[in-house]
Scaffold this active site. Sequence first.
Site, PDB file in Angstrom:
ATOM      1  N   LYS A  21       0.838  -1.209   0.000  1.00 38.99           N
ATOM      2  CA  LYS A  21       0.000   0.000   0.000  1.00 38.99           C
ATOM      3  C   LYS A  21       0.873   1.259   0.000  1.00 38.99           C
ATOM      4  CE  LYS A  21      -1.780   1.589   4.078  1.00 38.99           C
ATOM      5  NZ  LYS A  21      -1.443   2.997   4.285  1.00 38.99           N
ATOM      6  N   ASN A  22       1.886   1.258   0.877  1.00 38.06           N
ATOM      7  CA  ASN A  22       2.680   2.478   1.028  1.00 38.06           C
ATOM      8  C   ASN A  22       3.647   2.724  -0.121  1.00 38.06           C
ATOM      9  OD1 ASN A  22       1.320   2.983   3.346  1.00 38.06           O
ATOM     10  ND2 ASN A  22       2.994   2.492   4.754  1.00 38.06           N
ATOM     11  N   CYS A 111      -4.178   7.820   9.957  1.00 39.06           N
ATOM     12  CA  CYS A 111      -4.302   7.256  11.306  1.00 39.06           C
ATOM     13  C   CYS A 111      -3.986   8.299  12.382  1.00 39.06           C
ATOM     14  CB  CYS A 111      -3.327   6.087  11.449  1.00 39.06           C
ATOM     15  SG  CYS A 111      -3.923   4.587  10.672  1.00 39.06           S
ATOM     16  N   ARG A 116       1.436  14.467  13.215  1.00 45.43           N
ATOM     17  CA  ARG A 116       1.773  14.279  11.803  1.00 45.43           C
ATOM     18  C   ARG A 116       1.838  15.594  11.010  1.00 45.43           C
ATOM     19  NH1 ARG A 116      -0.714   8.642   9.708  1.00 45.43           N
ATOM     20  NH2 ARG A 116       1.278   8.607   8.652  1.00 45.43           N
ATOM     21  N   ASP A 299       5.457   0.559  11.892  1.00 45.16           N
ATOM     22  CA  ASP A 299       4.200  -0.057  11.439  1.00 45.16           C
ATOM     23  C   ASP A 299       4.047  -1.505  11.929  1.00 45.16           C
ATOM     24  OD1 ASP A 299       3.409   2.233  10.229  1.00 45.16           O
ATOM     25  OD2 ASP A 299       3.728   1.574   8.165  1.00 45.16           O
ATOM     26  N   ARG A 391      -8.335  -0.719   5.755  1.00 42.42           N
ATOM     27  CA  ARG A 391      -7.574   0.315   5.031  1.00 42.42           C
ATOM     28  C   ARG A 391      -6.208  -0.207   4.585  1.00 42.42           C
ATOM     29  NH1 ARG A 391      -6.003   4.631   8.341  1.00 42.42           N
ATOM     30  NH2 ARG A 391      -4.659   4.989   6.569  1.00 42.42           N
TER      31      ARG A 391
HETATM   32  C1  UD1 Z   1       4.731   6.730   6.216  1.00 39.89           C
HETATM   33  C2  UD1 Z   1       3.797   5.546   6.142  1.00 39.89           C
HETATM   34  C3  UD1 Z   1       3.425   5.072   7.539  1.00 39.89           C
HETATM   35  C4  UD1 Z   1       4.667   4.807   8.369  1.00 39.89           C
HETATM   36  C5  UD1 Z   1       5.616   6.016   8.343  1.00 39.89           C
HETATM   37  C6  UD1 Z   1       6.941   5.768   9.036  1.00 39.89           C
HETATM   38  C7  UD1 Z   1       2.611   5.986   4.065  1.00 39.89           C
HETATM   39  C8  UD1 Z   1       1.348   6.338   3.389  1.00 39.89           C
HETATM   40  N1  UD1 Z   1       2.616   5.948   5.408  1.00 39.89           N
HETATM   41  O1  UD1 Z   1       4.003   7.781   6.840  1.00 39.89           O
HETATM   42  O2  UD1 Z   1       2.661   3.881   7.421  1.00 39.89           O
HETATM   43  O3  UD1 Z   1       4.305   4.564   9.708  1.00 39.89           O
HETATM   44  O4  UD1 Z   1       5.897   6.385   6.980  1.00 39.89           O
HETATM   45  O5  UD1 Z   1       7.568   4.651   8.502  1.00 39.89           O
HETATM   46  O6  UD1 Z   1       3.604   5.702   3.426  1.00 39.89           O
HETATM   47  N2  UD1 Z   1       7.263  14.437  10.429  1.00 39.89           N
HETATM   48  C9  UD1 Z   1       7.440  15.774  10.708  1.00 39.89           C
HETATM   49  N3  UD1 Z   1       7.255  16.674   9.697  1.00 39.89           N
HETATM   50  C10 UD1 Z   1       6.915  16.305   8.437  1.00 39.89           C
HETATM   51  C11 UD1 Z   1       6.748  14.931   8.151  1.00 39.89           C
HETATM   52  C12 UD1 Z   1       6.934  14.024   9.173  1.00 39.89           C
HETATM   53  O7  UD1 Z   1       7.727  16.145  11.844  1.00 39.89           O
HETATM   54  O8  UD1 Z   1       6.772  17.166   7.566  1.00 39.89           O
HETATM   55  C13 UD1 Z   1       7.422  13.460  11.510  1.00 39.89           C
HETATM   56  C14 UD1 Z   1       6.108  12.720  11.806  1.00 39.89           C
HETATM   57  O9  UD1 Z   1       5.282  13.451  12.668  1.00 39.89           O
HETATM   58  C15 UD1 Z   1       6.602  11.432  12.423  1.00 39.89           C
HETATM   59  C16 UD1 Z   1       7.912  11.192  11.674  1.00 39.89           C
HETATM   60  O10 UD1 Z   1       8.290  12.425  11.077  1.00 39.89           O
HETATM   61  O11 UD1 Z   1       6.849  11.623  13.787  1.00 39.89           O
HETATM   62  C17 UD1 Z   1       7.809  10.127  10.595  1.00 39.89           C
HETATM   63  O12 UD1 Z   1       6.791  10.470   9.686  1.00 39.89           O
HETATM   64  P1  UD1 Z   1       6.884  10.083   8.146  1.00 39.89           P
HETATM   65  O13 UD1 Z   1       8.086   9.252   7.907  1.00 39.89           O
HETATM   66  O14 UD1 Z   1       6.720  11.334   7.357  1.00 39.89           O
HETATM   67  O15 UD1 Z   1       5.599   9.204   7.969  1.00 39.89           O
HETATM   68  P2  UD1 Z   1       4.553   9.263   6.779  1.00 39.89           P
HETATM   69  O16 UD1 Z   1       5.240   9.502   5.508  1.00 39.89           O
HETATM   70  O17 UD1 Z   1       3.426  10.132   7.184  1.00 39.89           O
END
Ligand code: UD1
Length: 412
Positions: A21-22, A111, A116, A299, A391
């Site tokens: 999915k991701n 989620c 986030r 995850d 999901r």
């Molecule tokens: C993706 C995955 C999710 C997985 C996560 C970490 C998808 C659709 N989802 O989520 O299943 O759990 O990677 O492996 O691919 N952060 C910031 N600022 C930002 C972006 C992120 O502070 O602009 C922080 C987030 O709050 C979190 C951390 O970075 O604490 C990791 O987030 P991130 O790696 O961005 O996760 P996603 O891409 O949202």
Amino acid sequence: MKILVKKSTPLSGEIKACGSKNAALPIMAATLLCGGKCTLTDIPELADTINMKNIMRELGCKISGDCFDSSCVYSTSAPYEWVKKLRGSFLLAAPLLARLGRAQIPLPGGCPIGTRPIDLHLKGFSALGAEVDRYHGVVDLKCKKLKGGKIYLDFPSVGATENLIMAAVLADGETLIENAAAEPEVVDLCEFLQKQGAVIEGVGGNTIRIEGVSSLSGTEHRIIPDRIEAGTYITAFAITHGKGRVKNVRVEHQKPLAAKLTEMGVKVSEDNGDFLIDARGDIYSSNIKTLPYPGFPTDMQAQITSLLSVANGTGMVVETVFENRFLHIGELTRMGAMIRMDGRTSVIEGVKRLTGAKVEAHDLRGGAALALAGLVADGETEISDAWHIARGYENFCEKMQGAGANICIVNE
Ligand code: UD1
């Protein structure tokens, strides 16, 4: 939607994982970059991928079966009704900005596992010359033409890395992304972009260099297997002390889980690209810290917590990626798990017996963790809000039933 789980005998046989999915979500978004036709196989049939297709159709993309034709994309504005349903929708920001010079995306959903933020995405877009505005819950990005730039990510965010790579592939000149995420899903996106004609170096490392090109062309791509879905089924075999095989696995992506399971007394091996698991012996506790790849995946944190709940001894889980990813703990406690929380650390004292209860899925992986616990809990476990599980898992109950699990969906 509810899922009903009854105490099951040890799982046996095989379960096949779907495409990731991701990985599918950013790659679907990246089809917008080329203005031609792309064929994507192994996209899992899930609420998130269906919603992503719905958003892309609203933008003008023609999607039929595996074919994505973005030649007629005209809208730069993603509709709130769909966007709020999935976090991955924000991955449309870069392709729209790079190709059409504007992206208006409502703040994404997903989620409830932390605040986030999207600050790293936005700082990166600014570094590539985009004008960034936020109003009425919408992020509005504009540019004439993106320009290459230097970006250092404070944290190796998966989503920010994916968005910024997609923005940079059509920018003028060179972009350097340091402290980039190295997750297999980022690698799969880069391999897809390279097939489209993008020039990207350092794929799978923490420094990625991109030389912008003037255009990209349509291509074909098979999405990598879902390492988290596979990991969940591997853990299902483990928690029931079962023995079996998970098919469609990239074994190297399972190293962090395999290492922990081995430490816990579970036998794991590889056979022709399948993951074999034999958990018929005793299972011992372990200490786990979630980290960006190749560390233990956040995850899989909830699912491994279910396993630790019934392991011999006391284990500890430290969640370093998301600040609020413990919503499953209260529900596991309802089932008799002995878990104490201290900030981002949970201390799990293995118990001999869990008991089935009415519990609630608060998020996708936490919901799956409750189903795993239900397999070994005495009596019946009723998981409400099980749509969270749907999901991320295609045919979750059917696949588990195939290995002997006593689990079914109850539609209200
Ligand atoms: C993706 C995955 C999710 C997985 C996560 C970490 C998808 C659709 N989802 O989520 O299943 O759990 O990677 O492996 O691919 N952060 C910031 N600022 C930002 C972006 C992120 O502070 O602009 C922080 C987030 O709050 C979190 C951390 O970075 O604490 C990791 O987030 P991130 O790696 O961005 O996760 P996603 O891409 O949202």
